[in-house]
Design an enzyme around this catalytic site. Structure first.
Site, PDB file in Angstrom:
ATOM      1  N   ARG A 157      17.741   2.458  15.757  1.00 11.88           N
ATOM      2  CA  ARG A 157      19.551   2.330  15.280  1.00 11.88           C
ATOM      3  C   ARG A 157      20.462   2.511  16.056  1.00 11.88           C
ATOM      4  O   ARG A 157      20.450   3.010  17.057  1.00 11.88           O
ATOM      5  CB  ARG A 157      19.730   3.954  14.644  1.00 11.88           C
ATOM      6  N   GLU A 205      26.929  -2.686  11.115  1.00 11.30           N
ATOM      7  CA  GLU A 205      25.582  -4.065  10.634  1.00 11.30           C
ATOM      8  C   GLU A 205      26.538  -4.738   9.520  1.00 11.30           C
ATOM      9  O   GLU A 205      26.773  -3.652   8.403  1.00 11.30           O
ATOM     10  CB  GLU A 205      24.379  -3.392  10.475  1.00 11.30           C
ATOM     11  N   HIS A 221      18.337  -5.876  11.047  1.00  8.87           N
ATOM     12  CA  HIS A 221      17.587  -5.066   9.584  1.00  8.87           C
ATOM     13  C   HIS A 221      16.592  -5.516   9.561  1.00  8.87           C
ATOM     14  O   HIS A 221      16.240  -4.758   8.198  1.00  8.87           O
ATOM     15  CB  HIS A 221      18.338  -4.180   9.634  1.00  8.87           C
TER      16      HIS A 221
HETATM   17  P1  NAI Z   1       9.457   9.371  14.036  1.00  8.54           P
HETATM   18  O1  NAI Z   1      10.262  11.121  13.066  1.00  8.54           O
HETATM   19  O2  NAI Z   1       8.406   9.078  14.102  1.00  8.54           O
HETATM   20  O3  NAI Z   1       9.781   9.534  15.241  1.00  8.54           O
HETATM   21  C1  NAI Z   1      10.833   9.694  16.003  1.00  8.54           C
HETATM   22  C2  NAI Z   1      10.437  10.165  18.065  1.00  8.54           C
HETATM   23  O4  NAI Z   1      11.304  10.184  18.891  1.00  8.54           O
HETATM   24  C3  NAI Z   1      10.153  11.619  17.496  1.00  8.54           C
HETATM   25  O5  NAI Z   1       8.258  11.436  17.972  1.00  8.54           O
HETATM   26  C4  NAI Z   1      10.938  12.617  18.540  1.00  8.54           C
HETATM   27  O6  NAI Z   1      10.385  14.439  19.246  1.00  8.54           O
HETATM   28  C5  NAI Z   1      11.497  12.101  19.389  1.00  8.54           C
HETATM   29  N1  NAI Z   1      12.455  11.748  19.386  1.00  8.54           N
HETATM   30  C6  NAI Z   1      13.840  12.305  18.972  1.00  8.54           C
HETATM   31  N2  NAI Z   1      14.827  12.444  20.335  1.00  8.54           N
HETATM   32  C7  NAI Z   1      14.147  11.980  21.231  1.00  8.54           C
HETATM   33  C8  NAI Z   1      15.361  12.051  22.633  1.00  8.54           C
HETATM   34  N3  NAI Z   1      16.653  12.719  22.791  1.00  8.54           N
HETATM   35  N4  NAI Z   1      14.341  11.077  23.228  1.00  8.54           N
HETATM   36  C9  NAI Z   1      13.133  10.819  22.864  1.00  8.54           C
HETATM   37  N5  NAI Z   1      12.379  11.395  21.715  1.00  8.54           N
HETATM   38  C10 NAI Z   1      13.419  11.764  21.088  1.00  8.54           C
HETATM   39  O7  NAI Z   1      10.095   7.967  13.518  1.00  8.54           O
HETATM   40  P2  NAI Z   1       9.918   7.153  13.077  1.00  8.54           P
HETATM   41  O8  NAI Z   1       9.741   6.826  11.605  1.00  8.54           O
HETATM   42  O9  NAI Z   1       9.347   6.881  14.373  1.00  8.54           O
HETATM   43  O10 NAI Z   1      11.403   6.089  13.256  1.00  8.54           O
HETATM   44  C11 NAI Z   1      11.745   5.566  14.844  1.00  8.54           C
HETATM   45  C12 NAI Z   1      13.250   5.281  14.242  1.00  8.54           C
HETATM   46  O11 NAI Z   1      12.521   4.016  13.857  1.00  8.54           O
HETATM   47  C13 NAI Z   1      14.075   5.746  13.750  1.00  8.54           C
HETATM   48  O12 NAI Z   1      15.526   5.547  14.285  1.00  8.54           O
HETATM   49  C14 NAI Z   1      13.914   5.315  12.073  1.00  8.54           C
HETATM   50  O13 NAI Z   1      15.238   4.921  11.541  1.00  8.54           O
HETATM   51  C15 NAI Z   1      13.806   3.516  12.879  1.00  8.54           C
HETATM   52  N6  NAI Z   1      13.733   2.884  11.727  1.00  8.54           N
HETATM   53  C16 NAI Z   1      13.046   1.373  12.102  1.00  8.54           C
HETATM   54  C17 NAI Z   1      13.657   0.465  11.102  1.00  8.54           C
HETATM   55  C18 NAI Z   1      14.084  -1.174  11.263  1.00  8.54           C
HETATM   56  O14 NAI Z   1      13.949  -1.989   9.890  1.00  8.54           O
HETATM   57  N7  NAI Z   1      14.508  -1.413  12.027  1.00  8.54           N
HETATM   58  C19 NAI Z   1      12.721   0.975   9.672  1.00  8.54           C
HETATM   59  C20 NAI Z   1      11.738   1.860   9.764  1.00  8.54           C
HETATM   60  C21 NAI Z   1      12.966   3.428  10.665  1.00  8.54           C
END
Ligand code: NAI
Length: 323
Positions: free
Chosen positions: A233, A262, A281
């Site tokens: 994000r 965005e 995005h």
């Molecule tokens: P997820 O919830 O599976 O993984 C996120 C990880 O970040 C978790 O393991 C959590 O423990 C960790 N985390 C939380 N706070 C943290 C911190 N302060 N420091 C380090 N690690 C921390 O989420 P997922 O599905 O892997 O998505 C990750 C990101 O990708 C999200 O921000 C989501 O919105 C974004 N995203 C972006 C897309 C795009 O089109 N650019 C599409 C889908 C998701």
């Protein structure tokens, strides 16, 4: 009859949603709601919201006592006040696992494009320069360390598909136990990760803890000439500090799929910046992932209507739909 408001949408049609919901006897109404006021006006007589970017605030929840479920078309849910939803018994659901491969391959593409200077070469060739040294010297990826911040679904996939391109993969995720780290990924805290990584890829959610987390304090720890990739994000990165790091040479390049605003305003220094690759995005997108994404978000509502609980729960609610 259960009624759903599709709060706003940028798809060419809503046939998929109509199909999934219609087959379950659920009525779909379309809105164009980008503000609290518009949501409240259009949402008075609906049981659930299907949302893309609509701001679901406490005011919206308070004004709509009938609303039982907010289903987000996407993995992130930072436009939803989840605390308010929990407080008032509104379920929140998402579609978390539709595009894990797409986002990870997009992040790796940005990383490799930066390291291999793909955009610079393309620009130079089109400007009439055909020389492998046209954009300066490149370093060998297989001697680099990749640092992953957030080793969840996408971060883990990123580690997996990147491990053969880089010498080492390290990751920072304070919420995972050691056993959840793949054997080939070394654990590091945030500071150590930035000190040791030639490329950092961000995969955390956006929340109060991560907003602006990638700032001058961590960026200055990177080796000069490093790269940053963000497909998580936009607001996780403090953009002014990123621009300073690019200007000072700490960063040799940044690949950004997501931005705090965005699309970026026309005066943004990121636009046209020679060291920055921007994509709109789009990391989640493939024809297949889009279908899966939309189907799962609509299916949350069908499952909730049938069982009282959506498939992918972000916030456990208590409210039930009208039957
Ligand atoms: P997820 O919830 O599976 O993984 C996120 C990880 O970040 C978790 O393991 C959590 O423990 C960790 N985390 C939380 N706070 C943290 C911190 N302060 N420091 C380090 N690690 C921390 O989420 P997922 O599905 O892997 O998505 C990750 C990101 O990708 C999200 O921000 C989501 O919105 C974004 N995203 C972006 C897309 C795009 O089109 N650019 C599409 C889908 C998701």
């Amino acid at each position: 009859m259960t009624r759903v408001l599709f709060t706003e949408q940028d798809y060419p049609d809503v046939l998929l949603e109509r199909g999934v919901l219609g087959a379950a006897g659920i009525e779909l109404v379309l809105g164009d709601c980008k503000t609290e006021a518009a949501l409240i006006a259009a949402g008075t007589d609906v049981d659930a919201f299907l949302i893309q970017y609509a701001p679901i605030t406490e005011r919206v929840i308070l004004e709509l006592p009938q609303l039982g479920l907010v289903s987000r078309i996407g993995a992130g849910f930072d436009t939803v006040d989840t605390e308010a939803c929990a407080k008032h018994g509104v379920w929140v659901a998402n579609s978390p696992d539709y595009g894990v491969g797409e986002v990870a391959t997009h992040a790796l593409s940005l990383a490799l494009a930066l390291i291999r200077n793909v955009i610079g070469y393309h620009r130079d060739v089109n400007a009439g320069t055909w020389h492998y040294l046209s954009s300066g010297r490149l370093r060998r990826a297989s001697e680099m360390t990749l640092g992953i911040v957030g080793l969840g679904r996408i971060g883990k996939r990123m580690a997996h598909i990147s491990r053969n391109a880089f010498k080492r993969v390290i990751a920072c995720d304070p919420y995972l136990i050691d056993g959840d780290f793949p054997a080939y990924v070394e654990r590091a805290d945030l500071g150590a990760l930035f000190e040791q990584s030639d490329v950092v890829s961000l995969h955390t959610p956006l929340n109060d803890e991560t907003r602006g987390m990638i700032d001058e304090r961590v960026l200055r720890r990177m080796p000069p000439g490093s790269f940053l990739v963000n497909t998580s994000r936009g607001a996780v990165v403090t953009i002014d500090d990123l621009l300073d790091a690019l200007d000072s040479g700490i960063l040799a390049g940044a690949g950004l799929d997501v931005l705090p605003v965005e699309p970026p305003p026309p005066e943004s220094r990121l636009l046209g910046h020679p060291k920055v690759i921007l994509t709109p995005h789009a990391a989640f997108f493939s024809e297949q992932s889009e279908v899966e994404l939309r189907r799962k978000a609509a299916q949350n509502i069908v499952t909730w209507a049938k069982t009282g609980r959506p498939d992918y729960v972000v916030v456990r609610g208590t409210r039930r739909p009208r039957s």
